[in-house]
Design an enzyme around this catalytic site. Structure first.
Site, short mmCIF file in Angstrom:
data_model
loop_
_atom_site.label_atom_id
_atom_site.label_comp_id
_atom_site.label_asym_id
_atom_site.label_seq_id
_atom_site.Cartn_x
_atom_site.Cartn_y
_atom_site.Cartn_z
N LYS A 1 0.84 -1.20 0.00
CA LYS A 1 0.00 0.00 0.00
C LYS A 1 0.88 1.26 0.00
CE LYS A 1 -3.42 -2.73 -0.19
NZ LYS A 1 -4.54 -3.19 0.60
C1 LIG Z 1 -5.53 -4.36 0.91
C2 LIG Z 1 -7.01 -4.17 0.96
C3 LIG Z 1 -7.77 -4.49 2.10
C4 LIG Z 1 -7.26 -5.35 3.22
O1 LIG Z 1 -6.19 -4.87 3.88
P1 LIG Z 1 -5.22 -5.88 4.69
O2 LIG Z 1 -4.40 -4.91 5.47
O3 LIG Z 1 -4.44 -6.63 3.68
O4 LIG Z 1 -6.06 -6.74 5.55
C5 LIG Z 1 -9.11 -4.14 2.13
N1 LIG Z 1 -9.69 -3.53 1.09
C6 LIG Z 1 -9.01 -3.25 -0.04
C7 LIG Z 1 -9.73 -2.60 -1.16
C8 LIG Z 1 -7.66 -3.58 -0.15
O5 LIG Z 1 -6.99 -3.33 -1.28
#
Ligand SMILES: *Cc1c(COP(=O)(O)O)cnc(C)c1O
Length: 373
Positions: free
Chosen positions: A185
């Site tokens: 991210k």
């Molecule tokens: C990455 C992601 C999540 C989940 O996040 P994690 O930290 O991996 O649990 C939720 N929603 C979207 C749209 C994502 O891209």
């Protein structure tokens, strides 16, 4: 696979990041409370433009906690896109509520807002708007719709740090928003997440739920059950350091996105991401490619070929309305959502990690052109 394999994501951890995590360590702040937690929560909330930030252990649990805090159950309906991650669906199913899926727009890959409008019933309790791959949902009509029908609007901004919708920040528009700080991210703490809201009561509820239902006093007497979903201080320190340079992180991703757009624009076998819409510019959290259905090969085939040539890829989301797990919760029949199904079959993304060298970018371009031209 050769040793110079280029993975789909490679993080950029700077010396400043390491120093700041080191500071937390040297001061003995390692648990889910203390000044490094508070600092990260306040900084991130203020950068997005919200009053309260509650750090949690990941972006999935952020959504789980919000659904739990809403007290949804059997008979309640939640509208969400089919083209997104399972995290958006899990707690809806566990709570006993009913997911109502809407299809994606063919150019932005985000949920179609007019389909949301058509899906509202007297049982609709919440809508989850998920910003996908670097472009936001068209929020203004959605906000108006949710307000007029008194429906709670959750904004999943896990992929949208530093993304603008008109002049607003993604994550500042829903009744509550959720973020992920997973390794790929825009702001990463390895694993991590945050819930943002302007509502003090909702914030307090989430704080209790994420911390085993502890009260300040008496500490070990519980009125409610919660989870331990705390983020640790070392991760919070990393998050603070990363958030301080969010602008340059987003700039880097955008530059790489433009480079790929330019390099691939003549390819007739594929569709590239939209560079912009009337309300936003793509900030290319990932760089997606959609194979034209008449190209003859699907994303799985092409990803395999790219993999043997040393280029890592990841397939697009598999549409939620087709997930086999729906059956075990009693949801068998789902309508056909053509765009989500096409994207799930024909889409994949290529390496765009912040830690990539320009040599690696050139290599990706060369191989992708060779395979797809
Ligand atoms: C990455 C992601 C999540 C989940 O996040 P994690 O930290 O991996 O649990 C939720 N929603 C979207 C749209 C994502 O891209």
């Amino acid at each position: 696979m050769t040793s110079d394999f280029i993975p789909v994501n490679s993080p950029d951890i700077t010396q400043e990041d390491k120093d700041y995590v080191g500071l937390a360590l040297s001061q003995g702040w390692i648990s889910g409370e203390g000044p490094f937690i508070t600092e990260f929560e306040e900084l991130f909330a203020s950068v997005v433009g919200r009053d309260f930030g509650i750090s949690v252990s990941n972006g999935s649990v952020a959504i789980d906690l919000v659904i739990e805090a809403l007290g949804l159950g059997p008979g309640d309906e939640v509208i969400l896109p089919s083209f997104t991650i399972i995290s958006c669906l899990s707690q809806i199913l566990r709570s006993g509520a009913t997911p109502i899926f809407v299809d994606a727009c063919e150019t932005t890959w985000n949920m179609k807002v007019d389909e949301v409008a058509n899906s509202i019933t007297s049982q609709t309790k919440a809508i989850i708007a998920v910003h996908i791959y670097g472009l936001p949902v068209d929020m203004d009509p959605l906000i108006e719709l949710a307000k007029s029908q008194n429906i709670f609007l959750i904004e999943d901004a896990a992929e949208a740090h530093g993304l603008k919708y008109k002049d607003k920040n993604a994550g500042s528009m829903g009744d509550v928003s959720t973020f992920s700080f997973y390794a790929n991210k825009n702001v990463t703490t390895g694993e991590g997440g945050m819930i943002l809201t302007d509502d003090p009561l909702f914030a307090a509820k989430i704080k209790t739920l994420k911390n085993l239902g502890f009260k300040s006093s008496p500490r070990f007497v519980h009125d409610v059950l919660g989870w331990n979903s705390r983020l640790g201080s070392l991760q919070a320190a990393l998050g603070t350091s990363q958030t301080r340079r969010l602008d340059s992180i987003v700039e880097k991703r955008k530059r790489l996105g433009s480079t790929y757009q330019e390099a691939f624009k003549h390819l007739e076998s594929i569709k590239l991401p939209a560079t912009s819409t009337s309300y936003a510019e793509n900030n290319y959290w990932v760089f997606g490619i959609v194979l034209n259905p008449d190209y003859g090969r699907d994303a799985l085939d092409v990803s395999h070929v790219l993999g043997t040539r040393g280029i890592g890829t990841r397939p697009f989301f598999y549409p939620l309305h087709k997930q086999p797990v729906l059956k075990s919760f009693g949801f068998e029949q789902q309508p056909r959502l053509a765009v989500s199904e096409m994207l799930g079959k024909q889409g994949f993304y290529i390496p765009n990690g912040l830690g990539m060298s320009s040599f690696e970018v050139e290599r990706v371009i060369e191989v992708v052109l060779d395979v797809l031209d």
